[in-house]
Write a protein that holds these residues in place. Structure first.
Motif, PDB file in Angstrom:
ATOM      1  N   PRO A 152     -28.923 -21.013  25.678  1.00  0.00           N
ATOM      2  CA  PRO A 152     -30.344 -20.811  25.353  1.00  0.00           C
ATOM      3  C   PRO A 152     -30.895 -21.877  24.404  1.00  0.00           C
ATOM      4  CG  PRO A 152     -29.107 -18.780  25.046  1.00  0.00           C
ATOM      5  CD  PRO A 152     -28.112 -19.874  25.303  1.00  0.00           C
ATOM      6  N   ILE A 153     -30.048 -22.370  23.518  1.00  0.00           N
ATOM      7  CA  ILE A 153     -30.469 -23.392  22.555  1.00  0.00           C
ATOM      8  C   ILE A 153     -30.667 -24.723  23.258  1.00  0.00           C
ATOM      9  CG2 ILE A 153     -29.765 -24.653  20.479  1.00  0.00           C
ATOM     10  CD1 ILE A 153     -28.216 -21.998  19.726  1.00  0.00           C
ATOM     11  N   ASP A 207     -33.725 -29.303  27.030  1.00  0.00           N
ATOM     12  CA  ASP A 207     -33.547 -29.947  28.328  1.00  0.00           C
ATOM     13  C   ASP A 207     -34.877 -30.078  29.084  1.00  0.00           C
ATOM     14  OD1 ASP A 207     -32.069 -31.135  30.369  1.00  0.00           O
ATOM     15  OD2 ASP A 207     -31.710 -29.217  31.361  1.00  0.00           O
ATOM     16  N   HIS A 208     -35.230 -31.307  29.433  1.00  0.00           N
ATOM     17  CA  HIS A 208     -36.443 -31.642  30.176  1.00  0.00           C
ATOM     18  C   HIS A 208     -37.726 -31.333  29.409  1.00  0.00           C
ATOM     19  CE1 HIS A 208     -33.426 -31.666  33.398  1.00  0.00           C
ATOM     20  NE2 HIS A 208     -34.172 -32.640  33.890  1.00  0.00           N
ATOM     21  N   SER A 244     -30.681 -39.063  17.123  1.00  0.00           N
ATOM     22  CA  SER A 244     -29.450 -38.309  17.399  1.00  0.00           C
ATOM     23  C   SER A 244     -29.006 -37.542  16.162  1.00  0.00           C
ATOM     24  CB  SER A 244     -28.343 -39.227  17.912  1.00  0.00           C
ATOM     25  OG  SER A 244     -28.066 -40.242  16.992  1.00  0.00           O
ATOM     26  N   GLU A 245     -29.233 -38.107  14.988  1.00  0.00           N
ATOM     27  CA  GLU A 245     -28.866 -37.425  13.743  1.00  0.00           C
ATOM     28  C   GLU A 245     -29.699 -36.157  13.549  1.00  0.00           C
ATOM     29  OE1 GLU A 245     -27.929 -41.756  13.392  1.00  0.00           O
ATOM     30  OE2 GLU A 245     -29.753 -40.675  13.915  1.00  0.00           O
ATOM     31  N   MET A 246     -30.995 -36.253  13.822  1.00  0.00           N
ATOM     32  CA  MET A 246     -31.875 -35.093  13.669  1.00  0.00           C
ATOM     33  C   MET A 246     -31.567 -34.024  14.720  1.00  0.00           C
ATOM     34  SD  MET A 246     -33.694 -35.652  11.013  1.00  0.00           S
ATOM     35  CE  MET A 246     -34.964 -34.423  11.148  1.00  0.00           C
ATOM     36  N   ILE A 247     -31.263 -34.453  15.938  1.00  0.00           N
ATOM     37  CA  ILE A 247     -30.908 -33.505  17.001  1.00  0.00           C
ATOM     38  C   ILE A 247     -29.603 -32.787  16.642  1.00  0.00           C
ATOM     39  CG2 ILE A 247     -30.216 -33.280  19.417  1.00  0.00           C
ATOM     40  CD1 ILE A 247     -32.171 -35.650  19.974  1.00  0.00           C
ATOM     41  N   ALA A 248     -28.629 -33.525  16.117  1.00  0.00           N
ATOM     42  CA  ALA A 248     -27.356 -32.915  15.719  1.00  0.00           C
ATOM     43  C   ALA A 248     -27.571 -31.851  14.658  1.00  0.00           C
ATOM     44  CB  ALA A 248     -26.390 -33.986  15.222  1.00  0.00           C
ATOM     45  N   ILE A 255     -26.743 -23.232  16.038  1.00  0.00           N
ATOM     46  CA  ILE A 255     -25.458 -22.793  16.606  1.00  0.00           C
ATOM     47  C   ILE A 255     -24.522 -22.226  15.536  1.00  0.00           C
ATOM     48  CG2 ILE A 255     -23.376 -23.577  17.804  1.00  0.00           C
ATOM     49  CD1 ILE A 255     -25.172 -25.648  19.243  1.00  0.00           C
ATOM     50  N   LYS A 256     -24.442 -22.865  14.398  1.00  0.00           N
ATOM     51  CA  LYS A 256     -23.487 -22.481  13.350  1.00  0.00           C
ATOM     52  C   LYS A 256     -23.588 -21.009  12.944  1.00  0.00           C
ATOM     53  CE  LYS A 256     -20.427 -23.322  10.056  1.00  0.00           C
ATOM     54  NZ  LYS A 256     -19.015 -23.557  10.310  1.00  0.00           N
TER      55      LYS A 256
END
Length: 72
Positions: free
Chosen positions: A15-16, A21-22, A36-40, A47-48
């Motif tokens: 769900p996350i 996606d898209h 990529s750092e902000m997305i991580a 998720i954590k």
């Protein structure tokens, strides 16, 4: 010897990931600067709490470029 079933991880993460996606990432709350750092970090924050044993999250930009996030 598995710590968690991949099906359980999929149930938590799907769900996350579907929220990203898209979609135009700049329009997603908290990702106005979708590096990529902000997305991580964005993924980690979602998720954590549901997957407390999460130790590292890796976001790949290309086959050879990635960001590894291990929390704060």
């Amino acid at each position: 010897g598995f710590l968690i079933d991949y099906g359980d991880i999929k149930t938590i993460c799907d769900p996350i990931v579907k929220r990203l996606d898209h979609y135009y990432l700049n329009d997603i709350e908290g990702l106005s600067n979708p590096t990529s750092e902000m997305i991580a970090k964005w993924l980690w924050d979602r998720i954590k709490p549901q997957l407390p044993m999460l130790a590292k999250l890796i976001v790949y930009e290309t086959c050879t470029t990635a960001c590894e996030y291990e929390g704060e």
